[in-house]
Design a protein around this motif. Structure first.
Motif, PDB file in Angstrom:
ATOM      1  N   ALA A  97     -10.620 -28.512  42.989  1.00  0.00           N
ATOM      2  CA  ALA A  97     -11.512 -27.316  41.803  1.00  0.00           C
ATOM      3  C   ALA A  97     -10.974 -26.578  41.694  1.00  0.00           C
ATOM      4  CB  ALA A  97     -12.704 -27.062  43.749  1.00  0.00           C
ATOM      5  N   ALA A  98     -10.159 -25.716  42.687  1.00  0.00           N
ATOM      6  CA  ALA A  98      -8.709 -24.980  42.100  1.00  0.00           C
ATOM      7  C   ALA A  98      -8.175 -24.905  40.293  1.00  0.00           C
ATOM      8  CB  ALA A  98      -7.713 -24.648  43.287  1.00  0.00           C
ATOM      9  N   SER A  99      -7.800 -25.713  40.559  1.00  0.00           N
ATOM     10  CA  SER A  99      -7.240 -26.780  39.191  1.00  0.00           C
ATOM     11  C   SER A  99      -7.622 -27.076  37.680  1.00  0.00           C
ATOM     12  CB  SER A  99      -6.831 -28.001  39.708  1.00  0.00           C
ATOM     13  OG  SER A  99      -7.011 -29.256  40.190  1.00  0.00           O
ATOM     14  N   ILE A 100      -9.503 -26.791  38.524  1.00  0.00           N
ATOM     15  CA  ILE A 100      -9.948 -27.320  36.902  1.00  0.00           C
ATOM     16  C   ILE A 100      -9.835 -26.606  35.573  1.00  0.00           C
ATOM     17  CG2 ILE A 100     -12.329 -28.206  35.746  1.00  0.00           C
ATOM     18  CD1 ILE A 100     -12.554 -28.913  39.258  1.00  0.00           C
ATOM     19  N   LEU A 101      -9.601 -25.369  35.748  1.00  0.00           N
ATOM     20  CA  LEU A 101      -9.864 -24.251  35.115  1.00  0.00           C
ATOM     21  C   LEU A 101      -8.162 -24.209  34.116  1.00  0.00           C
ATOM     22  CD1 LEU A 101     -10.560 -21.886  32.917  1.00  0.00           C
ATOM     23  CD2 LEU A 101      -9.949 -20.565  34.989  1.00  0.00           C
ATOM     24  N   ALA A 102      -7.170 -24.619  34.839  1.00  0.00           N
ATOM     25  CA  ALA A 102      -5.645 -24.313  34.486  1.00  0.00           C
ATOM     26  C   ALA A 102      -6.036 -26.093  33.511  1.00  0.00           C
ATOM     27  CB  ALA A 102      -5.084 -24.784  35.577  1.00  0.00           C
ATOM     28  N   GLN A 103      -6.615 -27.114  34.241  1.00  0.00           N
ATOM     29  CA  GLN A 103      -6.685 -28.120  33.342  1.00  0.00           C
ATOM     30  C   GLN A 103      -7.616 -28.141  32.210  1.00  0.00           C
ATOM     31  OE1 GLN A 103      -5.221 -30.542  34.058  1.00  0.00           O
ATOM     32  NE2 GLN A 103      -5.634 -31.912  32.313  1.00  0.00           N
ATOM     33  N   ALA A 104      -8.398 -27.093  32.601  1.00  0.00           N
ATOM     34  CA  ALA A 104      -9.797 -27.412  31.155  1.00  0.00           C
ATOM     35  C   ALA A 104      -8.675 -26.711  30.152  1.00  0.00           C
ATOM     36  CB  ALA A 104     -10.628 -27.128  31.731  1.00  0.00           C
ATOM     37  N   ASN A 105      -7.874 -25.253  30.620  1.00  0.00           N
ATOM     38  CA  ASN A 105      -7.089 -24.447  29.831  1.00  0.00           C
ATOM     39  C   ASN A 105      -6.010 -25.875  28.724  1.00  0.00           C
ATOM     40  OD1 ASN A 105      -8.648 -22.753  29.839  1.00  0.00           O
ATOM     41  ND2 ASN A 105      -7.149 -21.541  31.816  1.00  0.00           N
ATOM     42  N   ALA A 106      -5.092 -26.629  29.268  1.00  0.00           N
ATOM     43  CA  ALA A 106      -4.472 -27.189  29.200  1.00  0.00           C
ATOM     44  C   ALA A 106      -4.908 -28.122  28.383  1.00  0.00           C
ATOM     45  CB  ALA A 106      -3.395 -27.818  30.359  1.00  0.00           C
ATOM     46  N   GLU A 107      -6.187 -28.734  28.279  1.00  0.00           N
ATOM     47  CA  GLU A 107      -6.431 -29.832  27.988  1.00  0.00           C
ATOM     48  C   GLU A 107      -6.888 -29.146  25.953  1.00  0.00           C
ATOM     49  OE1 GLU A 107      -9.341 -31.594  29.693  1.00  0.00           O
ATOM     50  OE2 GLU A 107      -8.401 -32.640  31.093  1.00  0.00           O
ATOM     51  N   ALA A 108      -7.044 -27.973  26.026  1.00  0.00           N
ATOM     52  CA  ALA A 108      -7.795 -26.814  24.939  1.00  0.00           C
ATOM     53  C   ALA A 108      -7.112 -27.054  24.450  1.00  0.00           C
ATOM     54  CB  ALA A 108      -9.159 -26.309  25.328  1.00  0.00           C
ATOM     55  N   LEU A 109      -5.568 -27.253  24.926  1.00  0.00           N
ATOM     56  CA  LEU A 109      -4.370 -26.841  23.419  1.00  0.00           C
ATOM     57  C   LEU A 109      -3.184 -28.262  23.549  1.00  0.00           C
ATOM     58  CD1 LEU A 109      -3.360 -23.468  25.843  1.00  0.00           C
ATOM     59  CD2 LEU A 109      -3.658 -23.764  23.299  1.00  0.00           C
ATOM     60  N   GLY A 110      -4.302 -29.318  24.124  1.00  0.00           N
ATOM     61  CA  GLY A 110      -3.912 -30.408  23.748  1.00  0.00           C
ATOM     62  C   GLY A 110      -3.013 -31.090  24.464  1.00  0.00           C
ATOM     63  N   PHE A 111      -2.885 -30.566  25.982  1.00  0.00           N
ATOM     64  CA  PHE A 111      -2.010 -31.170  26.813  1.00  0.00           C
ATOM     65  C   PHE A 111      -2.875 -32.262  27.871  1.00  0.00           C
ATOM     66  CE2 PHE A 111      -0.027 -27.094  25.095  1.00  0.00           C
ATOM     67  CZ  PHE A 111       1.626 -27.626  25.017  1.00  0.00           C
ATOM     68  N   SER A 112      -1.784 -32.992  28.401  1.00  0.00           N
ATOM     69  CA  SER A 112      -2.661 -33.819  29.688  1.00  0.00           C
ATOM     70  C   SER A 112      -2.495 -33.598  30.999  1.00  0.00           C
ATOM     71  CB  SER A 112      -2.303 -35.012  29.457  1.00  0.00           C
ATOM     72  OG  SER A 112      -1.685 -36.244  27.774  1.00  0.00           O
ATOM     73  N   GLN A 113      -1.525 -32.101  31.318  1.00  0.00           N
ATOM     74  CA  GLN A 113      -1.939 -32.042  32.737  1.00  0.00           C
ATOM     75  C   GLN A 113      -0.654 -30.906  32.533  1.00  0.00           C
ATOM     76  OE1 GLN A 113      -2.530 -32.916  35.624  1.00  0.00           O
ATOM     77  NE2 GLN A 113      -3.679 -34.411  35.216  1.00  0.00           N
ATOM     78  N   VAL A 114      -1.276 -30.559  33.931  1.00  0.00           N
ATOM     79  CA  VAL A 114      -0.784 -28.571  33.983  1.00  0.00           C
ATOM     80  C   VAL A 114       0.874 -28.449  35.202  1.00  0.00           C
ATOM     81  CG1 VAL A 114      -0.849 -26.635  35.305  1.00  0.00           C
ATOM     82  CG2 VAL A 114      -2.752 -27.592  34.252  1.00  0.00           C
ATOM     83  N   LEU A 115       1.403 -28.718  34.946  1.00  0.00           N
ATOM     84  CA  LEU A 115       2.243 -28.038  35.752  1.00  0.00           C
ATOM     85  C   LEU A 115       2.283 -26.599  36.938  1.00  0.00           C
ATOM     86  CD1 LEU A 115       4.892 -29.526  37.313  1.00  0.00           C
ATOM     87  CD2 LEU A 115       6.343 -27.647  35.505  1.00  0.00           C
ATOM     88  N   TRP A 116       1.929 -26.849  37.581  1.00  0.00           N
ATOM     89  CA  TRP A 116       2.431 -25.601  38.855  1.00  0.00           C
ATOM     90  C   TRP A 116       2.745 -24.723  39.003  1.00  0.00           C
ATOM     91  CZ3 TRP A 116      -3.127 -23.534  38.658  1.00  0.00           C
ATOM     92  CH2 TRP A 116      -3.935 -23.931  38.413  1.00  0.00           C
ATOM     93  N   LEU A 117       3.226 -23.258  39.818  1.00  0.00           N
ATOM     94  CA  LEU A 117       4.304 -22.685  39.895  1.00  0.00           C
ATOM     95  C   LEU A 117       3.865 -21.997  41.221  1.00  0.00           C
ATOM     96  CD1 LEU A 117       5.803 -20.522  36.810  1.00  0.00           C
ATOM     97  CD2 LEU A 117       6.321 -22.724  37.548  1.00  0.00           C
ATOM     98  N   ASP A 118       4.879 -22.249  42.699  1.00  0.00           N
ATOM     99  CA  ASP A 118       4.398 -21.503  43.061  1.00  0.00           C
ATOM    100  C   ASP A 118       3.555 -20.349  43.555  1.00  0.00           C
ATOM    101  OD1 ASP A 118       6.253 -18.612  44.290  1.00  0.00           O
ATOM    102  OD2 ASP A 118       7.057 -19.790  43.015  1.00  0.00           O
ATOM    103  N   GLY A 119       2.744 -20.201  44.610  1.00  0.00           N
ATOM    104  CA  GLY A 119       2.027 -19.033  44.659  1.00  0.00           C
ATOM    105  C   GLY A 119       2.230 -17.559  44.462  1.00  0.00           C
ATOM    106  N   VAL A 120       3.448 -17.444  45.160  1.00  0.00           N
ATOM    107  CA  VAL A 120       3.722 -16.210  45.425  1.00  0.00           C
ATOM    108  C   VAL A 120       4.043 -15.893  44.260  1.00  0.00           C
ATOM    109  CG1 VAL A 120       4.818 -14.506  47.132  1.00  0.00           C
ATOM    110  CG2 VAL A 120       3.646 -16.495  48.359  1.00  0.00           C
TER     111      VAL A 120
END
Length: 353
Positions: free
Chosen positions: A200-223
């Motif tokens: 659920a926490a990843s959906i916003l980033a995924q939606a943003n990426a898809e809007a730009l034409g990307f299939s998935q998100v690569l996450w960086l560390d949270g700190v």
């Protein structure tokens, strides 16, 4: 486990196995067992697939106490049905449940429930390459009582869905967007578990990426927002100077079954694998100087997903947007083992009778 079978008198018409997509169709039956704090697991059954009733105050709806797993069943050329490392999914399910203060399912009961359900549903397993029967075990808090606390009643269920490739591209390079602002998980949290809240926490980033034409998100560390961790639905690996790099299991990324299998195959074929924190700046520098020759995701749904474009400030292309030789070898090897076309020297497959 004593599992009761409730016959379905109205079986579904099966879909076109060549046009399944992913997670759109579900089989005739599902598994369900209840757990009570004073009785443990009871009333296990395989029953007709269908809706279940929820009280509006069910704890899962308010506090998200839920975990799940994902694995597949494959049909071999001679008609056998194989599961792939189901005991590893069972152990990860136990780890997830422990972190979320939920009851553990024994490895034997977990595997037995899946095997019995899949045996009944074997006609739903596609036989074409790239297709399989996706299996979704999950558990959730069912007690109706508001207040943040562990539930006294849980349901453990399993549903199955015949699927084609997770990505419509199949084994073709996908476009990945590097997320350097939002955070998916941190050490000490639930990043290493397979729980719905992480996704659920990843959906916003995924939606943003898809809007730009990307299939998935690569996450960086949270700190530090600096070190590469994982892709939204997969662990991720990079080939730099013919050495494979991947993030260490430090508590914020999922210990993938496919990840572990790929590392084992690579080492068996004498590749050097290094599990260490890799900064996005180091990764991009290696891409620019030509040392980064391949990048790919690993996961149950997609198996191997080559990365053709990585978007971080500017586009970076790998291997001229082609499938690299290591990615292709790993895909062919793992799919070959899973489908029984290659000898299983690692004893990973489990035959469903």
């Amino acid at each position: 486990m004593d599992i009761k079978f409730i016959k379905n008198d109205h079986l579904k018409k099966k879909p076109d196995f060549n046009n399944l997509g992913f997670g759109k169709y579900f089989t005739d039956y599902m598994f369900m067992v209840d757990w009570y704090s004073d009785k443990g697991f009871c009333d296990a059954k395989i029953m007709p697939y269908g809706p279940i009733e929820f009280d509006p105050a069910a704890l899962v709806l308010h506090y998200a106490q839920e975990t799940f797993e994902g694995l597949k069943a494959y049909k071999t050329s001679d008609g056998k049905v194989l599961l792939f490392r189901p005991e590893m999914n069972a152990k990860r399910f136990q780890s997830s449940n422990e972190r979320l203060c939920m009851p553990k399912v024994s490895v034997d009961d977990f595997v037995e429930a899946i095997a019995k359900l899949v045996s009944i549903e074997r006609e739903w397993i596609p036989s074409t390459r790239g297709s399989s029967l996706y299996i979704r075990p999950f558990m959730f808090a069912y007690e109706a009582k508001l207040g943040v606390h562990a539930s006294n009643h849980y349901k453990f269920m399993i549903v199955c869905s015949p699927v084609n490739n997770y990505y419509k591209e199949g084994l073709k390079p996908v476009k990945i967007y590097v997320e350097d602002s939002l955070v998916r998980a941190v050490v000490g949290g639930t990043g290493f578990t397979k729980c719905g809240g992480n996704y659920a926490a990843s959906i916003l980033a995924q939606a943003n990426a898809e809007a730009l034409g990307f299939s998935q998100v690569l996450w960086l560390d949270g700190v530090n927002h600096k070190y590469v961790e994982e892709v939204g639905t997969m662990n991720v690996m990079f080939v730099i100077d013919n050495v494979i790099y991947t993030s260490p299991l430090n508590g914020s990324i999922l210990p993938g079954v496919t990840r572990d299998s790929i590392i084992t195959i690579l080492k068996d074929k004498d590749y050097k694998v290094i599990e260490r924190a890799l900064s996005i700046d180091e990764l991009i520098e290696n891409a620019k100087n030509g040392k980064l020759t391949e990048a790919f995701g690993t996961g149950t749904a997609a198996v191997i997903s080559p990365i053709g474009t990585l978007k971080y400030k500017n586009d970076v292309f790998f291997n001229n947007d082609n499938v690299g030789p290591i990615s292709q070898m790993l895909y062919d090897t793992l799919i070959g083992i899973q489908r029984g076309d290659i000898a299983d020297k690692f004893n990973w497959t489990y035959e469903v009778k």
